[in-house]
Design a protein around this motif. Structure first.
Motif, PDB file in Angstrom:
ATOM      1  N   ASN A  62      -2.121   7.564  -6.369  1.00 28.35           N
ATOM      2  CA  ASN A  62      -1.956   8.822  -7.096  1.00 28.35           C
ATOM      3  C   ASN A  62      -2.813   9.913  -6.463  1.00 28.35           C
ATOM      4  O   ASN A  62      -3.726   9.619  -5.682  1.00 28.35           O
ATOM      5  N   SER A  63      -2.508  11.133  -6.813  1.00 28.90           N
ATOM      6  CA  SER A  63      -3.276  12.286  -6.309  1.00 28.90           C
ATOM      7  C   SER A  63      -3.449  12.217  -4.798  1.00 28.90           C
ATOM      8  O   SER A  63      -4.557  12.380  -4.272  1.00 28.90           O
ATOM      9  N   LEU A  64      -2.361  11.972  -4.118  1.00 28.68           N
ATOM     10  CA  LEU A  64      -2.429  11.786  -2.673  1.00 28.68           C
ATOM     11  C   LEU A  64      -2.867  13.049  -1.958  1.00 28.68           C
ATOM     12  O   LEU A  64      -2.538  14.169  -2.364  1.00 28.68           O
ATOM     13  N   PHE A  98      -6.406   5.256  -6.343  1.00 29.54           N
ATOM     14  CA  PHE A  98      -5.565   4.121  -5.977  1.00 29.54           C
ATOM     15  C   PHE A  98      -5.873   2.929  -6.883  1.00 29.54           C
ATOM     16  O   PHE A  98      -7.025   2.719  -7.279  1.00 29.54           O
ATOM     17  N   THR A  99      -4.859   2.123  -7.133  1.00 32.62           N
ATOM     18  CA  THR A  99      -5.028   0.909  -7.917  1.00 32.62           C
ATOM     19  C   THR A  99      -4.276  -0.232  -7.248  1.00 32.62           C
ATOM     20  O   THR A  99      -3.072  -0.122  -6.989  1.00 32.62           O
ATOM     21  N   ILE A 100      -4.982  -1.322  -6.984  1.00 34.32           N
ATOM     22  CA  ILE A 100      -4.360  -2.516  -6.421  1.00 34.32           C
ATOM     23  C   ILE A 100      -4.095  -3.502  -7.549  1.00 34.32           C
ATOM     24  O   ILE A 100      -4.891  -3.636  -8.482  1.00 34.32           O
ATOM     25  N   SER A 101      -2.955  -4.180  -7.464  1.00 29.58           N
ATOM     26  CA  SER A 101      -2.614  -5.190  -8.462  1.00 29.58           C
ATOM     27  C   SER A 101      -1.757  -6.261  -7.797  1.00 29.58           C
ATOM     28  O   SER A 101      -1.308  -6.087  -6.654  1.00 29.58           O
ATOM     29  N   ARG A 102      -1.541  -7.351  -8.514  1.00 22.17           N
ATOM     30  CA  ARG A 102      -0.739  -8.436  -7.965  1.00 22.17           C
ATOM     31  C   ARG A 102       0.089  -9.076  -9.061  1.00 22.17           C
ATOM     32  O   ARG A 102      -0.308  -9.087 -10.230  1.00 22.17           O
ATOM     33  N   ASP A 103       1.226  -9.632  -8.661  1.00 18.37           N
ATOM     34  CA  ASP A 103       2.127 -10.344  -9.569  1.00 18.37           C
ATOM     35  C   ASP A 103       2.373 -11.721  -8.975  1.00 18.37           C
ATOM     36  O   ASP A 103       3.112 -11.852  -7.995  1.00 18.37           O
ATOM     37  N   GLY A 104       1.754 -12.746  -9.576  1.00 21.83           N
ATOM     38  CA  GLY A 104       1.887 -14.095  -9.051  1.00 21.83           C
ATOM     39  C   GLY A 104       3.297 -14.642  -9.157  1.00 21.83           C
ATOM     40  O   GLY A 104       3.713 -15.462  -8.333  1.00 21.83           O
ATOM     41  N   ALA A 105       4.042 -14.219 -10.146  1.00 23.03           N
ATOM     42  CA  ALA A 105       5.408 -14.700 -10.322  1.00 23.03           C
ATOM     43  C   ALA A 105       6.315 -14.184  -9.211  1.00 23.03           C
ATOM     44  O   ALA A 105       7.316 -14.816  -8.863  1.00 23.03           O
ATOM     45  N   LYS A 106       5.975 -13.027  -8.659  1.00 24.88           N
ATOM     46  CA  LYS A 106       6.800 -12.432  -7.606  1.00 24.88           C
ATOM     47  C   LYS A 106       6.160 -12.541  -6.228  1.00 24.88           C
ATOM     48  O   LYS A 106       6.728 -12.051  -5.243  1.00 24.88           O
ATOM     49  N   SER A 130       2.551  10.877  -5.830  1.00 27.14           N
ATOM     50  CA  SER A 130       2.262   9.450  -5.989  1.00 27.14           C
ATOM     51  C   SER A 130       3.265   8.619  -5.217  1.00 27.14           C
ATOM     52  O   SER A 130       4.414   9.028  -5.007  1.00 27.14           O
ATOM     53  N   LEU A 131       2.814   7.445  -4.816  1.00 28.56           N
ATOM     54  CA  LEU A 131       3.667   6.416  -4.224  1.00 28.56           C
ATOM     55  C   LEU A 131       3.157   5.064  -4.687  1.00 28.56           C
ATOM     56  O   LEU A 131       1.963   4.899  -4.949  1.00 28.56           O
ATOM     57  N   GLN A 181       4.765   3.436   6.635  1.00 25.07           N
ATOM     58  CA  GLN A 181       4.199   4.765   6.902  1.00 25.07           C
ATOM     59  C   GLN A 181       4.115   5.574   5.614  1.00 25.07           C
ATOM     60  O   GLN A 181       5.093   5.688   4.877  1.00 25.07           O
ATOM     61  N   VAL A 182       2.951   6.147   5.387  1.00 27.09           N
ATOM     62  CA  VAL A 182       2.751   7.093   4.290  1.00 27.09           C
ATOM     63  C   VAL A 182       2.345   8.428   4.900  1.00 27.09           C
ATOM     64  O   VAL A 182       1.374   8.500   5.656  1.00 27.09           O
ATOM     65  N   THR A 183       3.110   9.458   4.587  1.00 22.61           N
ATOM     66  CA  THR A 183       2.815  10.799   5.087  1.00 22.61           C
ATOM     67  C   THR A 183       2.674  11.739   3.903  1.00 22.61           C
ATOM     68  O   THR A 183       3.590  11.845   3.087  1.00 22.61           O
ATOM     69  N   VAL A 184       1.525  12.389   3.830  1.00 23.06           N
ATOM     70  CA  VAL A 184       1.258  13.333   2.749  1.00 23.06           C
ATOM     71  C   VAL A 184       1.196  14.734   3.359  1.00 23.06           C
ATOM     72  O   VAL A 184       0.280  15.065   4.107  1.00 23.06           O
ATOM     73  N   SER A 185       2.203  15.514   3.048  1.00 21.50           N
ATOM     74  CA  SER A 185       2.314  16.832   3.673  1.00 21.50           C
ATOM     75  C   SER A 185       3.179  17.741   2.823  1.00 21.50           C
ATOM     76  O   SER A 185       4.128  17.274   2.176  1.00 21.50           O
ATOM     77  N   SER A 186       2.872  19.018   2.850  1.00 19.40           N
ATOM     78  CA  SER A 186       3.700  19.994   2.155  1.00 19.40           C
ATOM     79  C   SER A 186       4.735  20.590   3.107  1.00 19.40           C
ATOM     80  O   SER A 186       5.547  21.416   2.692  1.00 19.40           O
TER      81      SER A 186
END
Length: 118
Positions: free
Chosen positions: A84-86, A68-76, A17-18, A113-118
């Protein structure tokens, strides 16, 4: 001046996960929908997820639904992408985007950059 600064990318093993973050500034964050895109080498940039201005409506690419889940924080003034489960096919540069006007092109961050590798 619109600024979108992504962070949180890295190298992760398959199944891991990231959480990506996008800090927004230079515009009134709350009224606008926000999106995450990604671009793999040799591929076109594709929409991953979007969230409306109040966070009550989200949409996802079929390839990431349920993971994947997208969310937002208006205060920030920040939008997030919990991944998850990349899978190796999730490897790409991930970009945050906002479109302030229908007549103007979207604004982009510099990408992370997101790299998913073993």
């Amino acid at each position: 001046q619109v600024q979108l600064v992504e962070s949180g990318g890295g190298l992760v093993q398959p199944g891991g996960s990231l959480r990506l973050s996008c800090a927004a500034s230079g515009f009134a964050f709350s009224p606008y929908s926000m999106s995450w895109y990604r671009q793999a080498p040799g591929m076109e940039r594709e929409l991953v997820a979007g969230i409306n201005n109040i966070g009550g409506s989200t949409n996802y690419a079929d390839s990431v639904k349920g993971r994947f889940t997208i969310s937002r924080d208006g205060a920030k003034n920040t939008v997030y992408l919990q991944m998850n489960s990349l899978k190796p096919e999730d490897t790409a540069v991930y970009y945050c985007s906002v479109k302030l006007h229908i007549w103007s092109p979207p604004n982009w961050g510099q990408g992370t950059q997101v790299t998913v590798s073993s």
